[in-house]
Write a protein that holds these residues in place. Structure first.
Motif, mmCIF file in Angstrom:
data_model
loop_
_atom_site.group_PDB
_atom_site.id
_atom_site.type_symbol
_atom_site.label_atom_id
_atom_site.label_comp_id
_atom_site.label_asym_id
_atom_site.label_seq_id
_atom_site.Cartn_x
_atom_site.Cartn_y
_atom_site.Cartn_z
ATOM 1 N N LEU A 107 11.721 -70.839 155.764
ATOM 2 C CA LEU A 107 13.030 -70.179 155.801
ATOM 3 C C LEU A 107 12.900 -68.720 156.239
ATOM 4 C CD1 LEU A 107 14.645 -71.631 152.546
ATOM 5 C CD2 LEU A 107 15.247 -72.181 154.913
ATOM 6 N N MET A 108 11.857 -68.042 155.745
ATOM 7 C CA MET A 108 11.628 -66.656 156.148
ATOM 8 C C MET A 108 11.292 -66.575 157.638
ATOM 9 S SD MET A 108 12.210 -64.763 153.526
ATOM 10 C CE MET A 108 13.520 -65.959 153.229
ATOM 11 N N ALA A 109 10.512 -67.553 158.120
ATOM 12 C CA ALA A 109 10.150 -67.577 159.532
ATOM 13 C C ALA A 109 11.369 -67.819 160.418
ATOM 14 C CB ALA A 109 9.093 -68.658 159.782
ATOM 15 N N GLU A 110 12.252 -68.701 159.991
ATOM 16 C CA GLU A 110 13.477 -68.945 160.758
ATOM 17 C C GLU A 110 14.368 -67.702 160.776
ATOM 18 O OE1 GLU A 110 14.169 -71.300 162.665
ATOM 19 O OE2 GLU A 110 12.766 -72.875 162.086
ATOM 20 N N LEU A 111 14.399 -66.997 159.662
ATOM 21 C CA LEU A 111 15.190 -65.769 159.588
ATOM 22 C C LEU A 111 14.636 -64.715 160.548
ATOM 23 C CD1 LEU A 111 17.511 -64.302 158.195
ATOM 24 C CD2 LEU A 111 15.912 -63.581 156.411
ATOM 25 N N MET A 112 13.301 -64.641 160.641
ATOM 26 C CA MET A 112 12.710 -63.653 161.553
ATOM 27 C C MET A 112 12.991 -64.008 163.010
ATOM 28 S SD MET A 112 8.535 -64.312 161.590
ATOM 29 C CE MET A 112 8.336 -64.550 159.843
ATOM 30 N N ILE A 113 13.034 -65.300 163.338
ATOM 31 C CA ILE A 113 13.346 -65.706 164.709
ATOM 32 C C ILE A 113 14.781 -65.330 165.063
ATOM 33 C CG2 ILE A 113 13.734 -67.704 166.208
ATOM 34 C CD1 ILE A 113 10.847 -66.955 166.024
ATOM 35 N N ILE A 114 15.704 -65.565 164.125
ATOM 36 C CA ILE A 114 17.106 -65.211 164.362
ATOM 37 C C ILE A 114 17.251 -63.700 164.538
ATOM 38 C CG2 ILE A 114 19.410 -65.173 163.339
ATOM 39 C CD1 ILE A 114 18.640 -67.838 161.955
ATOM 40 N N ALA A 115 16.560 -62.920 163.688
ATOM 41 C CA ALA A 115 16.628 -61.459 163.791
ATOM 42 C C ALA A 115 16.056 -60.983 165.115
ATOM 43 C CB ALA A 115 15.864 -60.821 162.630
ATOM 44 N N CYS A 116 14.964 -61.596 165.535
ATOM 45 C CA CYS A 116 14.339 -61.243 166.810
ATOM 46 C C CYS A 116 15.270 -61.590 167.964
ATOM 47 C CB CYS A 116 13.011 -61.975 166.949
ATOM 48 S SG CYS A 116 12.102 -61.558 168.443
ATOM 49 N N ASP A 117 15.863 -62.767 167.909
ATOM 50 C CA ASP A 117 16.756 -63.209 168.967
ATOM 51 C C ASP A 117 18.002 -62.332 169.024
ATOM 52 O OD1 ASP A 117 16.587 -65.310 170.959
ATOM 53 O OD2 ASP A 117 18.489 -66.022 170.175
ATOM 54 N N LEU A 118 18.443 -61.874 167.870
ATOM 55 C CA LEU A 118 19.597 -60.985 167.818
ATOM 56 C C LEU A 118 19.320 -59.699 168.595
ATOM 57 C CD1 LEU A 118 22.412 -60.491 166.633
ATOM 58 C CD2 LEU A 118 21.313 -59.587 164.579
ATOM 59 N N ALA A 119 18.121 -59.157 168.431
ATOM 60 C CA ALA A 119 17.745 -57.936 169.157
ATOM 61 C C ALA A 119 17.748 -58.176 170.663
ATOM 62 C CB ALA A 119 16.369 -57.459 168.697
ATOM 63 N N GLU A 120 17.294 -59.364 171.071
ATOM 64 C CA GLU A 120 17.249 -59.667 172.503
ATOM 65 C C GLU A 120 18.650 -59.837 173.086
ATOM 66 O OE1 GLU A 120 14.841 -63.008 171.891
ATOM 67 O OE2 GLU A 120 13.240 -61.719 171.155
ATOM 68 N N VAL A 121 19.513 -60.506 172.337
ATOM 69 C CA VAL A 121 20.904 -60.680 172.771
ATOM 70 C C VAL A 121 21.558 -59.313 172.981
ATOM 71 C CG1 VAL A 121 23.209 -61.391 172.003
ATOM 72 C CG2 VAL A 121 21.282 -62.958 171.774
ATOM 73 N N ILE A 122 21.392 -58.442 171.991
ATOM 74 C CA ILE A 122 22.011 -57.113 172.055
ATOM 75 C C ILE A 122 21.429 -56.300 173.210
ATOM 76 C CG2 ILE A 122 22.270 -54.926 170.831
ATOM 77 C CD1 ILE A 122 22.266 -56.582 168.215
ATOM 78 N N GLY A 123 20.108 -56.284 173.313
ATOM 79 C CA GLY A 123 19.460 -55.510 174.373
ATOM 80 C C GLY A 123 19.873 -55.971 175.758
ATOM 81 N N THR A 124 19.896 -57.292 175.968
ATOM 82 C CA THR A 124 20.267 -57.838 177.279
ATOM 83 C C THR A 124 21.732 -57.558 177.585
ATOM 84 O OG1 THR A 124 18.615 -59.600 177.049
ATOM 85 C CG2 THR A 124 20.357 -59.930 178.680
ATOM 86 N N ALA A 125 22.614 -57.715 176.602
ATOM 87 C CA ALA A 125 24.043 -57.467 176.815
ATOM 88 C C ALA A 125 24.305 -56.005 177.168
ATOM 89 C CB ALA A 125 24.834 -57.858 175.570
ATOM 90 N N ILE A 126 23.618 -55.090 176.471
ATOM 91 C CA ILE A 126 23.776 -53.664 176.775
ATOM 92 C C ILE A 126 23.268 -53.356 178.181
ATOM 93 C CG2 ILE A 126 22.985 -51.342 176.168
ATOM 94 C CD1 ILE A 126 23.018 -52.211 173.236
ATOM 95 N N ALA A 127 22.125 -53.946 178.559
ATOM 96 C CA ALA A 127 21.564 -53.717 179.896
ATOM 97 C C ALA A 127 22.508 -54.233 180.986
ATOM 98 C CB ALA A 127 20.203 -54.393 180.017
ATOM 99 N N LEU A 128 23.111 -55.391 180.756
ATOM 100 C CA LEU A 128 24.061 -55.945 181.738
ATOM 101 C C LEU A 128 25.287 -55.040 181.884
ATOM 102 C CD1 LEU A 128 23.941 -59.750 180.797
ATOM 103 C CD2 LEU A 128 23.029 -58.679 182.862
ATOM 104 N N GLU A 129 25.727 -54.457 180.781
ATOM 105 C CA GLU A 129 26.864 -53.535 180.849
ATOM 106 C C GLU A 129 26.491 -52.269 181.615
ATOM 107 O OE1 GLU A 129 30.077 -51.593 177.768
ATOM 108 O OE2 GLU A 129 27.952 -51.287 177.377
ATOM 109 N N LEU A 130 25.308 -51.722 181.324
ATOM 110 C CA LEU A 130 24.894 -50.477 181.964
ATOM 111 C C LEU A 130 24.648 -50.650 183.458
ATOM 112 C CD1 LEU A 130 22.393 -49.115 179.275
ATOM 113 C CD2 LEU A 130 24.794 -48.480 179.599
ATOM 114 N N LEU A 131 24.031 -51.771 183.848
ATOM 115 C CA LEU A 131 23.665 -51.973 185.247
ATOM 116 C C LEU A 131 24.795 -52.538 186.091
ATOM 117 C CD1 LEU A 131 20.047 -53.407 184.863
ATOM 118 C CD2 LEU A 131 20.666 -51.218 185.893
#
Length: 431
Positions: A107-131
């Motif tokens: 369960l902790m490992a799944e939570l870390m994957i979701i948290a990691c994926d959340l960072a990627e979603v946010i980073g990619t979305a911000i980059a798409l907006e900026l570029l």
């Protein structure tokens, strides 16, 4: 007895020549380390490095260096575990530990994957907006489409995935190399920043950001991933063959993590040289950094390079997080989910909170959510580090490859520091 394999479709799929030169063998083993290094320079690192550099100048470079040393030690243990036992960390947890503990770690490992994926979603979305000026809500949804890229690469073999990842790492590194040339950081304060300072332990805010840097740098899901992907190499399974495989795989991961260290240090140096020196001491949002870089450095391309690096970083992390999620699911539960299904489920869990936040609070809300994701990852570290140190210190499982005394002390100390910092962080969050 049938033994399940980590990432069975690519297990021992990369041939390692028995009789070849040092360089040819190094090339054959090179690749997994770079997939792991991606997690050490993902969008989640950016917020903490930007905050550290803009608020405290070069003072937290020592923390970036220490975190990178921790990472190199722990990834070496993951290499040893996978090569010696033929199991990944998730599989060993399932096979050895009590069922209740195994379920908790899963369960902790799944939570870390979701948290990691959340960072990627946010980073990619911000980059798409900026570029490309794509609105954040649409950018968040677009990130779901990257599953098609991974599916295409997996059909072409594991080397294709490694080639893409290394290419994107080169892009990120080149962008920040140019940014440092533009910003011209002061050499003496920069070098001084690599030395530990007492203020780090007396300044509450500085220590809080330092803990965030450790949590954002030492990525727990990478320990599961690395122990699995080193098994993609078809090396000799004799004692000598395993010893050689550990040597080359460690060189691979250490070299890759040195690049990740450069990128993380470069982000902090850039923030110090561009923002801290010019009186902008509260730049933690990626969008704000993008807007300020060009006017402060006097180079029009500075902001664009920053956004390009962010987009490359987000896409890279997407690939490795998906593989880590597959390793965790198969290792803990022995469920062979199709990669596209696994990817869509994980990304959906990340997109929902990101979409709600962006609709309610816009880009400032996403920046806050990005920092929260790193706090969650930081709290997950002990649940991956402690089992890894336990298994690799076991004579029964590792035989002659059991951790030497100095390595036990070093990794045990690293685990203690990481766990202690996390306890301190939790206490401060609850206070």
């Amino acid at each position: 007895m049938h033994v399940s394999r980590s990432l069975g479709e690519v297990h021992r799929s990369v041939v390692v020549p028995d009789k070849a030169s040092f360089l040819k063998k190094l090339v054959a083993f090179s690749g997994p380390g770079y997939l792991v290094a991606v997690g050490y320079m993902d969008p989640g690192n950016w917020a903490t490095d930007l905050a550290g550099g803009s608020k405290f100048g070069y003072g937290l470079l020592f923390v970036v260096l220490l975190s990178s040393v921790f990472a190199m030690l722990l990834q070496h243990l993951a290499v040893k575990l996978g090569i010696v036992t033929g199991r990944d960390l998730a599989q060993l947890c399932r096979e050895v530990l009590p069922k209740g503990m195994t379920v908790f770690l899963w369960l902790m490992a799944e939570l870390m994957i979701i948290a990691c994926d959340l960072a990627e979603v946010i980073g990619t979305a911000i980059a798409l907006e900026l570029l490309f000026h794509i609105p954040l809500p649409i950018g968040v949804v677009i990130t779901a489409a990257d599953v098609l890229l991974l599916l295409l690469l997996q059909k072409k073999g594991f080397r294709s995935i490694e080639a893409l990842v290394i290419t994107l790492i080169v892009v990120v590194t080149a962008c920040f190399g140019l940014e440092l040339l533009f910003s011209q950081p002061a050499l003496l304060p920069l070098l001084h920043g690599f030395m530990p300072a007492r203020i780090l332990f007396t300044n509450h805010e500085m220590l809080l950001i330092a803990v965030g840097i450790v949590g954002a740098t030492v990525m727990p899901h990478n320990l599961y991933l690395h122990s699995a992907i080193v098994q993609t190499r078809a090396h000799a399974t004799t004692e000598q063959g395993k010893k050689e495989a550990i040597k080359f795989a460690t060189i691979d991961s250490t070299a890759a993590l040195l690049i990740a260290f450069f990128v993380n240090a470069a982000i902090l140096m850039l923030a110090a040289a561009a923002f801290y020196i010019n009186g902008h001491g509260a730049v933690a949002e990626i969008g704000e950094a993008y807007k300020l870089l060009a006017p402060l450095l006097g180079v029009d391309a500075a902001g664009t390079l920053f956004a390009v690096a962010l987009l490359a970083s987000g896409q890279n992390s997407t690939v490795t997080a998906t593989l880590a999620g597959q390793v965790i699911l198969e290792g803990f539960l022995q469920i062979k989910a199709k990669p596209w299904l696994r990817r869509l489920v994980t990304r959906a869990l990340a997109i929902v909170p990101a979409s709600i936040i962006v609709l309610l609070h816009g880009s400032s809300g996403l920046s806050g959510l990005l920092i929260v994701s790193q706090v969650v990852l930081s709290m997950q570290l002990p649940f991956a580090v402690l089992p890894l140190v336990f298994f690799t210190s076991s004579k029964q499982r590792m035989g002659v490859f059991t951790n030497a005394l100095w390595l036990k002390l070093a990794t045990g100390g690293s685990a203690a520091v990481i766990s202690g910092l996390n306890i301190w962080l939790i206490c401060n969050l609850l206070a």
